[in-house]
Design a protein around this motif. Structure first.
Motif, PDB file in Angstrom:
ATOM      1  N   ASN A  66       0.826  -1.208   0.000  1.00  0.00           N
ATOM      2  CA  ASN A  66       0.000   0.000   0.000  1.00  0.00           C
ATOM      3  C   ASN A  66       0.860   1.258   0.000  1.00  0.00           C
ATOM      4  O   ASN A  66       0.567   2.232  -0.707  1.00  0.00           O
ATOM      5  N   PHE A  67       1.926   1.243   0.806  1.00  0.00           N
ATOM      6  CA  PHE A  67       2.822   2.398   0.861  1.00  0.00           C
ATOM      7  C   PHE A  67       3.552   2.575  -0.473  1.00  0.00           C
ATOM      8  O   PHE A  67       3.709   3.703  -0.951  1.00  0.00           O
ATOM      9  N   HIS A  68       3.988   1.467  -1.072  1.00  0.00           N
ATOM     10  CA  HIS A  68       4.659   1.542  -2.367  1.00  0.00           C
ATOM     11  C   HIS A  68       3.720   2.108  -3.429  1.00  0.00           C
ATOM     12  O   HIS A  68       4.116   2.952  -4.241  1.00  0.00           O
ATOM     13  N   ALA A  69       2.481   1.642  -3.422  1.00  0.00           N
ATOM     14  CA  ALA A  69       1.507   2.120  -4.420  1.00  0.00           C
ATOM     15  C   ALA A  69       1.231   3.603  -4.249  1.00  0.00           C
ATOM     16  O   ALA A  69       1.113   4.347  -5.235  1.00  0.00           O
ATOM     17  N   ILE A  70       1.123   4.050  -3.007  1.00  0.00           N
ATOM     18  CA  ILE A  70       0.843   5.464  -2.749  1.00  0.00           C
ATOM     19  C   ILE A  70       2.006   6.337  -3.213  1.00  0.00           C
ATOM     20  O   ILE A  70       1.815   7.364  -3.870  1.00  0.00           O
ATOM     21  N   LEU A  71       3.220   5.925  -2.877  1.00  0.00           N
ATOM     22  CA  LEU A  71       4.385   6.743  -3.230  1.00  0.00           C
ATOM     23  C   LEU A  71       4.619   6.795  -4.729  1.00  0.00           C
ATOM     24  O   LEU A  71       5.308   7.697  -5.218  1.00  0.00           O
ATOM     25  N   ARG A  72       4.048   5.849  -5.473  1.00  0.00           N
ATOM     26  CA  ARG A  72       4.138   5.888  -6.938  1.00  0.00           C
ATOM     27  C   ARG A  72       2.922   6.551  -7.579  1.00  0.00           C
ATOM     28  O   ARG A  72       2.903   6.755  -8.794  1.00  0.00           O
ATOM     29  N   ARG A  74       0.576   9.268  -8.875  1.00  0.00           N
ATOM     30  CA  ARG A  74       0.725  10.656  -9.344  1.00  0.00           C
ATOM     31  C   ARG A  74      -0.183  11.591  -8.557  1.00  0.00           C
ATOM     32  O   ARG A  74       0.206  12.714  -8.226  1.00  0.00           O
ATOM     33  N   VAL A  75      -1.388  11.147  -8.245  1.00  0.00           N
ATOM     34  CA  VAL A  75      -2.328  11.997  -7.509  1.00  0.00           C
ATOM     35  C   VAL A  75      -1.822  12.255  -6.097  1.00  0.00           C
ATOM     36  O   VAL A  75      -1.936  13.380  -5.576  1.00  0.00           O
ATOM     37  N   PHE A  76      -1.229  11.235  -5.474  1.00  0.00           N
ATOM     38  CA  PHE A  76      -0.684  11.439  -4.134  1.00  0.00           C
ATOM     39  C   PHE A  76       0.471  12.428  -4.160  1.00  0.00           C
ATOM     40  O   PHE A  76       0.573  13.303  -3.283  1.00  0.00           O
ATOM     41  N   LYS A  77       1.358  12.305  -5.135  1.00  0.00           N
ATOM     42  CA  LYS A  77       2.477  13.243  -5.237  1.00  0.00           C
ATOM     43  C   LYS A  77       1.970  14.672  -5.425  1.00  0.00           C
ATOM     44  O   LYS A  77       2.474  15.616  -4.808  1.00  0.00           O
ATOM     45  N   SER A  78       0.967  14.817  -6.284  1.00  0.00           N
ATOM     46  CA  SER A  78       0.377  16.141  -6.495  1.00  0.00           C
ATOM     47  C   SER A  78      -0.250  16.664  -5.205  1.00  0.00           C
ATOM     48  O   SER A  78      -0.078  17.838  -4.843  1.00  0.00           O
ATOM     49  N   ALA A  79      -0.974  15.790  -4.481  1.00  0.00           N
ATOM     50  CA  ALA A  79      -1.610  16.192  -3.224  1.00  0.00           C
ATOM     51  C   ALA A  79      -0.567  16.588  -2.187  1.00  0.00           C
ATOM     52  O   ALA A  79      -0.777  17.541  -1.417  1.00  0.00           O
ATOM     53  N   THR A 255      -6.995  21.010  -6.343  1.00  0.00           N
ATOM     54  CA  THR A 255      -7.076  21.377  -4.925  1.00  0.00           C
ATOM     55  C   THR A 255      -7.214  20.139  -4.040  1.00  0.00           C
ATOM     56  O   THR A 255      -7.696  20.231  -2.915  1.00  0.00           O
ATOM     57  N   THR A 256      -6.796  19.007  -4.550  1.00  0.00           N
ATOM     58  CA  THR A 256      -6.841  17.774  -3.755  1.00  0.00           C
ATOM     59  C   THR A 256      -5.635  17.731  -2.834  1.00  0.00           C
ATOM     60  O   THR A 256      -4.512  17.492  -3.272  1.00  0.00           O
ATOM     61  N   LEU A 257      -5.863  17.982  -1.547  1.00  0.00           N
ATOM     62  CA  LEU A 257      -4.800  17.907  -0.554  1.00  0.00           C
ATOM     63  C   LEU A 257      -4.745  16.487   0.016  1.00  0.00           C
ATOM     64  O   LEU A 257      -5.523  15.624  -0.358  1.00  0.00           O
ATOM     65  N   LEU A 258      -3.811  16.251   0.934  1.00  0.00           N
ATOM     66  CA  LEU A 258      -3.632  14.906   1.471  1.00  0.00           C
ATOM     67  C   LEU A 258      -4.891  14.404   2.172  1.00  0.00           C
ATOM     68  O   LEU A 258      -5.258  13.232   2.050  1.00  0.00           O
ATOM     69  N   ALA A 259      -5.569  15.287   2.912  1.00  0.00           N
ATOM     70  CA  ALA A 259      -6.798  14.867   3.595  1.00  0.00           C
ATOM     71  C   ALA A 259      -7.879  14.490   2.591  1.00  0.00           C
ATOM     72  O   ALA A 259      -8.635  13.532   2.807  1.00  0.00           O
ATOM     73  N   ASN A 260      -7.963  15.233   1.481  1.00  0.00           N
ATOM     74  CA  ASN A 260      -8.933  14.892   0.437  1.00  0.00           C
ATOM     75  C   ASN A 260      -8.565  13.587  -0.257  1.00  0.00           C
ATOM     76  O   ASN A 260      -9.438  12.796  -0.622  1.00  0.00           O
ATOM     77  N   ASP A 271     -10.794   1.769  -0.963  1.00  0.00           N
ATOM     78  CA  ASP A 271      -9.508   1.112  -0.739  1.00  0.00           C
ATOM     79  C   ASP A 271      -9.014   1.511   0.645  1.00  0.00           C
ATOM     80  O   ASP A 271      -8.267   2.466   0.816  1.00  0.00           O
ATOM     81  N   TYR A 272      -9.460   0.755   1.656  1.00  0.00           N
ATOM     82  CA  TYR A 272      -9.148   1.116   3.033  1.00  0.00           C
ATOM     83  C   TYR A 272      -7.667   0.950   3.356  1.00  0.00           C
ATOM     84  O   TYR A 272      -7.136   1.637   4.227  1.00  0.00           O
ATOM     85  N   GLY A 273      -7.013   0.035   2.687  1.00  0.00           N
ATOM     86  CA  GLY A 273      -5.585  -0.163   2.926  1.00  0.00           C
ATOM     87  C   GLY A 273      -4.774   1.053   2.524  1.00  0.00           C
ATOM     88  O   GLY A 273      -3.958   1.566   3.297  1.00  0.00           O
ATOM     89  N   LYS A 274      -4.986   1.545   1.299  1.00  0.00           N
ATOM     90  CA  LYS A 274      -4.265   2.730   0.838  1.00  0.00           C
ATOM     91  C   LYS A 274      -4.660   3.953   1.647  1.00  0.00           C
ATOM     92  O   LYS A 274      -3.833   4.830   1.924  1.00  0.00           O
ATOM     93  N   SER A 275      -5.935   4.035   2.017  1.00  0.00           N
ATOM     94  CA  SER A 275      -6.385   5.159   2.827  1.00  0.00           C
ATOM     95  C   SER A 275      -5.664   5.176   4.178  1.00  0.00           C
ATOM     96  O   SER A 275      -5.197   6.231   4.627  1.00  0.00           O
ATOM     97  N   ALA A 276      -5.554   4.021   4.818  1.00  0.00           N
ATOM     98  CA  ALA A 276      -4.866   3.944   6.109  1.00  0.00           C
ATOM     99  C   ALA A 276      -3.383   4.248   5.962  1.00  0.00           C
ATOM    100  O   ALA A 276      -2.791   4.940   6.801  1.00  0.00           O
ATOM    101  N   ALA A 277      -2.783   3.744   4.886  1.00  0.00           N
ATOM    102  CA  ALA A 277      -1.358   4.021   4.648  1.00  0.00           C
ATOM    103  C   ALA A 277      -1.120   5.510   4.440  1.00  0.00           C
ATOM    104  O   ALA A 277      -0.163   6.084   4.967  1.00  0.00           O
ATOM    105  N   ALA A 278      -1.994   6.156   3.680  1.00  0.00           N
ATOM    106  CA  ALA A 278      -1.869   7.598   3.457  1.00  0.00           C
ATOM    107  C   ALA A 278      -2.062   8.365   4.764  1.00  0.00           C
ATOM    108  O   ALA A 278      -1.402   9.378   5.008  1.00  0.00           O
ATOM    109  N   SER A 279      -2.964   7.883   5.628  1.00  0.00           N
ATOM    110  CA  SER A 279      -3.180   8.524   6.922  1.00  0.00           C
ATOM    111  C   SER A 279      -1.922   8.465   7.780  1.00  0.00           C
ATOM    112  O   SER A 279      -1.568   9.441   8.462  1.00  0.00           O
TER     113      SER A 279
END
Length: 304
Positions: A66-72, A74-79, A255-260, A271-279
Protein backbone atom coordinates in the motif's frame (compact mmCIF):
# COMPACT_ATOMS: atom_id res chain seq x y z
CA UNK A 1 0.19 -8.18 69.19
CA UNK A 2 1.07 -9.76 65.86
CA UNK A 3 -2.61 -10.25 65.11
CA UNK A 4 -3.32 -6.59 65.89
CA UNK A 5 -0.51 -5.44 63.55
CA UNK A 6 -1.75 -7.76 60.81
CA UNK A 7 -5.30 -6.46 61.20
CA UNK A 8 -4.00 -2.87 61.06
CA UNK A 9 -1.99 -3.59 57.90
CA UNK A 10 -5.03 -5.28 56.34
CA UNK A 11 -7.21 -2.28 57.18
CA UNK A 12 -4.66 0.13 55.69
CA UNK A 13 -4.40 -2.01 52.55
CA UNK A 14 -8.17 -2.12 52.20
CA UNK A 15 -8.37 1.66 52.63
CA UNK A 16 -5.63 2.21 50.05
CA UNK A 17 -7.39 -0.09 47.58
CA UNK A 18 -10.66 1.75 48.14
CA UNK A 19 -8.97 5.12 47.52
CA UNK A 20 -7.33 3.76 44.36
CA UNK A 21 -10.66 2.45 43.06
CA UNK A 22 -12.28 5.83 43.70
CA UNK A 23 -9.49 7.54 41.78
CA UNK A 24 -9.77 5.08 38.89
CA UNK A 25 -13.53 5.59 38.79
CA UNK A 26 -12.98 9.28 38.07
CA UNK A 27 -10.56 8.72 35.19
CA UNK A 28 -12.34 5.65 33.79
CA UNK A 29 -14.94 7.54 31.66
CA UNK A 30 -12.25 9.66 30.04
CA UNK A 31 -9.99 6.66 29.46
CA UNK A 32 -12.84 4.59 28.01
CA UNK A 33 -13.74 7.43 25.65
CA UNK A 34 -10.08 7.82 24.66
CA UNK A 35 -9.76 4.07 24.04
CA UNK A 36 -12.94 3.82 21.95
CA UNK A 37 -12.59 6.96 19.85
CA UNK A 38 -8.80 7.40 19.59
CA UNK A 39 -6.66 4.45 20.71
CA UNK A 40 -8.56 1.60 19.00
CA UNK A 41 -9.06 3.53 15.71
CA UNK A 42 -5.34 4.37 15.62
CA UNK A 43 -4.38 0.75 16.19
CA UNK A 44 -6.90 -0.40 13.58
CA UNK A 45 -5.53 2.16 11.10
CA UNK A 46 -2.02 0.80 11.57
CA UNK A 47 -3.31 -2.73 10.96
CA UNK A 48 -5.30 -1.64 7.90
CA UNK A 49 -2.23 0.04 6.37
CA UNK A 50 -0.67 -3.38 5.73
CA UNK A 51 -3.92 -4.99 4.58
CA UNK A 52 -5.85 -5.13 1.33
CA UNK A 53 -9.52 -4.51 2.16
CA UNK A 54 -12.49 -2.93 0.40
CA UNK A 55 -14.79 -2.99 3.42
CA UNK A 56 -16.83 -5.93 2.14
CA UNK A 57 -14.57 -8.89 1.40
CA UNK A 58 -12.12 -10.54 3.77
CA UNK A 59 -8.88 -8.75 4.61
CA UNK A 60 -5.69 -10.02 3.05
CA UNK A 61 -2.18 -9.19 4.16
CA UNK A 62 -0.50 -6.78 1.74
CA UNK A 63 2.70 -5.89 3.57
CA UNK A 64 4.14 -2.57 2.46
CA UNK A 65 2.51 -2.69 -0.99
CA UNK A 66 0.00 0.00 0.00
CA UNK A 67 2.82 2.40 0.86
CA UNK A 68 4.66 1.54 -2.37
CA UNK A 69 1.51 2.12 -4.42
CA UNK A 70 0.84 5.46 -2.75
CA UNK A 71 4.39 6.74 -3.23
CA UNK A 72 4.14 5.89 -6.94
CA UNK A 73 0.69 7.45 -7.27
CA UNK A 74 0.72 10.66 -9.34
CA UNK A 75 -2.33 12.00 -7.51
CA UNK A 76 -0.68 11.44 -4.13
CA UNK A 77 2.48 13.24 -5.24
CA UNK A 78 0.38 16.14 -6.50
CA UNK A 79 -1.61 16.19 -3.22
CA UNK A 80 1.61 16.20 -1.21
CA UNK A 81 3.10 19.23 -2.99
CA UNK A 82 -0.24 21.05 -3.02
CA UNK A 83 -0.54 20.46 0.72
CA UNK A 84 2.92 21.93 1.29
CA UNK A 85 2.01 24.95 -0.85
CA UNK A 86 -1.27 25.39 1.00
CA UNK A 87 0.37 25.04 4.42
CA UNK A 88 3.22 27.47 3.73
CA UNK A 89 1.07 30.29 2.37
CA UNK A 90 -1.90 29.75 4.69
CA UNK A 91 0.23 29.63 7.83
CA UNK A 92 2.46 32.57 6.93
CA UNK A 93 -0.29 34.89 5.70
CA UNK A 94 -2.80 33.98 8.42
CA UNK A 95 -0.18 34.55 11.09
CA UNK A 96 0.74 37.96 9.67
CA UNK A 97 -2.89 38.97 9.19
CA UNK A 98 -3.95 37.91 12.68
CA UNK A 99 -0.97 39.69 14.27
CA UNK A 100 -1.63 42.88 12.31
CA UNK A 101 -5.32 42.85 13.21
CA UNK A 102 -4.54 42.21 16.86
CA UNK A 103 -2.12 45.15 16.99
CA UNK A 104 -4.69 47.46 15.38
CA UNK A 105 -7.66 46.30 17.46
CA UNK A 106 -5.67 46.37 20.68
CA UNK A 107 -5.75 50.17 20.47
CA UNK A 108 -8.57 52.26 21.81
CA UNK A 109 -10.46 52.96 18.61
CA UNK A 110 -14.13 53.64 18.10
CA UNK A 111 -16.16 50.50 17.40
CA UNK A 112 -13.32 48.20 18.45
CA UNK A 113 -15.59 45.49 19.88
CA UNK A 114 -17.73 45.51 16.74
CA UNK A 115 -14.68 45.01 14.52
CA UNK A 116 -13.38 42.22 16.75
CA UNK A 117 -16.71 40.40 16.59
CA UNK A 118 -17.00 40.87 12.82
CA UNK A 119 -13.51 39.49 12.20
CA UNK A 120 -14.06 36.53 14.55
CA UNK A 121 -17.47 35.66 13.07
CA UNK A 122 -16.15 33.70 10.02
CA UNK A 123 -14.45 31.24 12.37
CA UNK A 124 -17.78 30.14 13.87
CA UNK A 125 -19.80 30.44 10.67
CA UNK A 126 -21.12 27.32 8.93
CA UNK A 127 -18.60 25.83 6.53
CA UNK A 128 -21.34 25.05 4.01
CA UNK A 129 -22.52 28.66 4.09
CA UNK A 130 -18.96 29.90 3.68
CA UNK A 131 -18.45 27.61 0.70
CA UNK A 132 -21.67 28.74 -0.98
CA UNK A 133 -20.95 32.45 -0.47
CA UNK A 134 -17.34 32.36 -1.62
CA UNK A 135 -18.14 30.25 -4.67
CA UNK A 136 -20.50 33.02 -5.75
CA UNK A 137 -17.96 35.73 -4.95
CA UNK A 138 -15.28 33.93 -6.99
CA UNK A 139 -17.58 33.00 -9.88
CA UNK A 140 -15.48 33.57 -12.97
CA UNK A 141 -18.03 35.39 -15.17
CA UNK A 142 -20.44 37.26 -12.91
CA UNK A 143 -18.80 37.07 -9.49
CA UNK A 144 -18.32 40.41 -7.66
CA UNK A 145 -14.56 39.90 -7.34
CA UNK A 146 -13.94 39.45 -11.07
CA UNK A 147 -16.40 42.22 -11.89
CA UNK A 148 -14.38 44.52 -9.64
CA UNK A 149 -11.15 43.41 -11.34
CA UNK A 150 -12.62 44.16 -14.76
CA UNK A 151 -13.75 47.56 -13.50
CA UNK A 152 -10.14 48.50 -12.69
CA UNK A 153 -8.89 47.42 -16.11
CA UNK A 154 -8.06 43.72 -15.78
CA UNK A 155 -9.70 42.30 -18.90
CA UNK A 156 -8.96 38.63 -18.19
CA UNK A 157 -9.28 38.06 -14.44
CA UNK A 158 -8.49 34.65 -12.93
CA UNK A 159 -10.98 31.82 -13.24
CA UNK A 160 -10.50 31.05 -9.53
CA UNK A 161 -12.39 27.86 -8.62
CA UNK A 162 -13.02 27.10 -12.30
CA UNK A 163 -9.30 27.21 -13.11
CA UNK A 164 -6.76 24.51 -12.33
CA UNK A 165 -4.10 27.23 -11.93
CA UNK A 166 -6.02 29.57 -9.63
CA UNK A 167 -8.29 27.31 -7.58
CA UNK A 168 -5.72 26.60 -4.84
CA UNK A 169 -5.05 30.33 -4.44
CA UNK A 170 -8.75 31.01 -4.03
CA UNK A 171 -8.90 28.35 -1.33
CA UNK A 172 -5.92 29.93 0.45
CA UNK A 173 -7.65 33.33 0.43
CA UNK A 174 -10.79 31.87 1.98
CA UNK A 175 -8.76 29.93 4.57
CA UNK A 176 -6.97 33.10 5.67
CA UNK A 177 -10.26 35.00 5.89
CA UNK A 178 -11.90 32.23 7.95
CA UNK A 179 -9.16 31.54 10.50
CA UNK A 180 -7.45 34.88 11.07
CA UNK A 181 -10.15 36.02 13.53
CA UNK A 182 -9.55 33.12 15.91
CA UNK A 183 -5.79 33.59 16.01
CA UNK A 184 -6.28 37.35 16.30
CA UNK A 185 -7.93 36.71 19.68
CA UNK A 186 -4.93 34.68 20.82
CA UNK A 187 -2.61 37.53 19.87
CA UNK A 188 -4.92 40.02 21.61
CA UNK A 189 -4.62 38.02 24.81
CA UNK A 190 -0.85 38.02 24.44
CA UNK A 191 -0.72 41.77 23.78
CA UNK A 192 -2.81 42.54 26.84
CA UNK A 193 -0.39 40.55 29.03
CA UNK A 194 2.56 42.78 28.06
CA UNK A 195 3.27 45.22 30.92
CA UNK A 196 2.57 48.83 29.92
CA UNK A 197 5.65 49.91 31.87
CA UNK A 198 7.88 48.43 29.18
CA UNK A 199 6.42 50.73 26.54
CA UNK A 200 6.58 53.70 28.91
CA UNK A 201 10.25 53.09 29.60
CA UNK A 202 10.96 52.68 25.89
CA UNK A 203 9.16 55.96 25.16
CA UNK A 204 11.31 57.76 27.75
CA UNK A 205 14.41 56.31 26.09
CA UNK A 206 13.27 57.75 22.75
CA UNK A 207 12.33 54.45 21.04
CA UNK A 208 10.31 54.67 17.85
CA UNK A 209 7.08 52.75 17.26
CA UNK A 210 8.92 50.23 15.10
CA UNK A 211 11.60 49.75 17.74
CA UNK A 212 8.94 49.14 20.39
CA UNK A 213 7.31 46.57 18.11
CA UNK A 214 10.52 44.68 17.28
CA UNK A 215 12.20 44.92 20.69
CA UNK A 216 9.21 44.56 23.02
CA UNK A 217 6.06 43.34 21.28
CA UNK A 218 7.49 40.55 19.14
CA UNK A 219 9.73 39.01 21.84
CA UNK A 220 6.94 39.15 24.41
CA UNK A 221 4.58 37.46 21.93
CA UNK A 222 6.92 34.52 21.37
CA UNK A 223 4.73 32.00 23.29
CA UNK A 224 1.61 33.19 21.45
CA UNK A 225 3.37 33.08 18.10
CA UNK A 226 4.64 29.56 18.76
CA UNK A 227 1.15 28.37 19.68
CA UNK A 228 -0.43 30.05 16.64
CA UNK A 229 2.26 28.72 14.31
CA UNK A 230 1.97 25.17 15.64
CA UNK A 231 -1.84 25.04 15.61
CA UNK A 232 -2.07 26.68 12.18
CA UNK A 233 0.43 24.21 10.74
CA UNK A 234 -1.30 21.13 12.16
CA UNK A 235 -4.77 22.32 11.15
CA UNK A 236 -3.60 23.26 7.65
CA UNK A 237 -2.11 19.81 7.08
CA UNK A 238 -5.45 18.28 8.15
CA UNK A 239 -7.60 20.71 6.17
CA UNK A 240 -10.50 18.92 4.51
CA UNK A 241 -13.89 20.51 5.13
CA UNK A 242 -12.98 23.89 3.62
CA UNK A 243 -11.68 22.27 0.43
CA UNK A 244 -14.70 20.00 0.21
CA UNK A 245 -17.14 22.89 0.65
CA UNK A 246 -15.40 25.06 -1.95
CA UNK A 247 -14.11 22.77 -4.70
CA UNK A 248 -14.42 19.11 -3.59
CA UNK A 249 -10.77 18.82 -4.62
CA UNK A 250 -11.31 20.07 -8.16
CA UNK A 251 -11.20 21.10 -10.85
CA UNK A 252 -9.47 17.84 -11.59
CA UNK A 253 -7.06 17.33 -8.71
CA UNK A 254 -5.90 20.95 -8.53
CA UNK A 255 -7.08 21.38 -4.92
CA UNK A 256 -6.84 17.77 -3.76
CA UNK A 257 -4.80 17.91 -0.55
CA UNK A 258 -3.63 14.91 1.47
CA UNK A 259 -6.80 14.87 3.60
CA UNK A 260 -8.93 14.89 0.44
CA UNK A 261 -6.80 12.13 -1.04
CA UNK A 262 -7.41 10.00 2.06
CA UNK A 263 -11.15 10.68 1.85
CA UNK A 264 -11.25 9.68 -1.83
CA UNK A 265 -9.38 6.45 -1.20
CA UNK A 266 -11.86 5.58 1.54
CA UNK A 267 -15.25 6.68 0.23
CA UNK A 268 -14.76 6.90 -3.54
CA UNK A 269 -12.45 3.97 -4.34
CA UNK A 270 -13.19 1.91 -1.20
CA UNK A 271 -9.51 1.11 -0.74
CA UNK A 272 -9.15 1.12 3.03
CA UNK A 273 -5.59 -0.16 2.93
CA UNK A 274 -4.26 2.73 0.84
CA UNK A 275 -6.38 5.16 2.83
CA UNK A 276 -4.87 3.94 6.11
CA UNK A 277 -1.36 4.02 4.65
CA UNK A 278 -1.87 7.60 3.46
CA UNK A 279 -3.18 8.52 6.92
CA UNK A 280 -0.03 7.18 8.54
CA UNK A 281 2.15 9.10 6.08
CA UNK A 282 0.23 12.28 6.92
CA UNK A 283 0.63 11.55 10.64
CA UNK A 284 4.40 11.08 10.26
CA UNK A 285 4.66 14.36 8.33
CA UNK A 286 2.70 16.30 10.95
CA UNK A 287 4.65 14.65 13.79
CA UNK A 288 7.96 15.53 12.14
CA UNK A 289 6.92 19.15 11.57
CA UNK A 290 5.71 19.44 15.18
CA UNK A 291 9.01 18.10 16.56
CA UNK A 292 10.95 20.57 14.41
CA UNK A 293 8.70 23.40 15.63
CA UNK A 294 9.26 22.51 19.30
CA UNK A 295 13.03 22.34 18.84
CA UNK A 296 13.04 25.59 16.86
CA UNK A 297 10.96 27.34 19.51
CA UNK A 298 13.35 26.20 22.25
CA UNK A 299 16.39 27.44 20.35
CA UNK A 300 14.67 30.74 19.58
CA UNK A 301 13.68 31.21 23.24
CA UNK A 302 17.25 30.45 24.36
CA UNK A 303 18.54 32.97 21.79
CA UNK A 304 16.24 35.68 23.15
Amino acid sequence: MAQTAAASDSKKGSLKLKQSLIGYSFIAPNFIGFAIFILFPVIFTIILSVMDWDGFNAMTFAGLSNFHAILRDRVFKSAFWLTLLYVVFTVALTLLASLALACVLNRRIKGRDVFRSAIFFPYVASMIAIGAVWKQLFESNYGPINMALRAIGIDNPPGWFASTDWAIWGVIVVAIWKFMGYYMLIYLAGLQDIPAQLYEAATLDGATTWQKFTKITLPMLTPSTFFVFMMLTINSFKSFDLIYALTMGGPGTSTTLLANYIYNQTFVYWDYGKSAAASIILFVIVLGVTIVQFRGEKKFTDYL
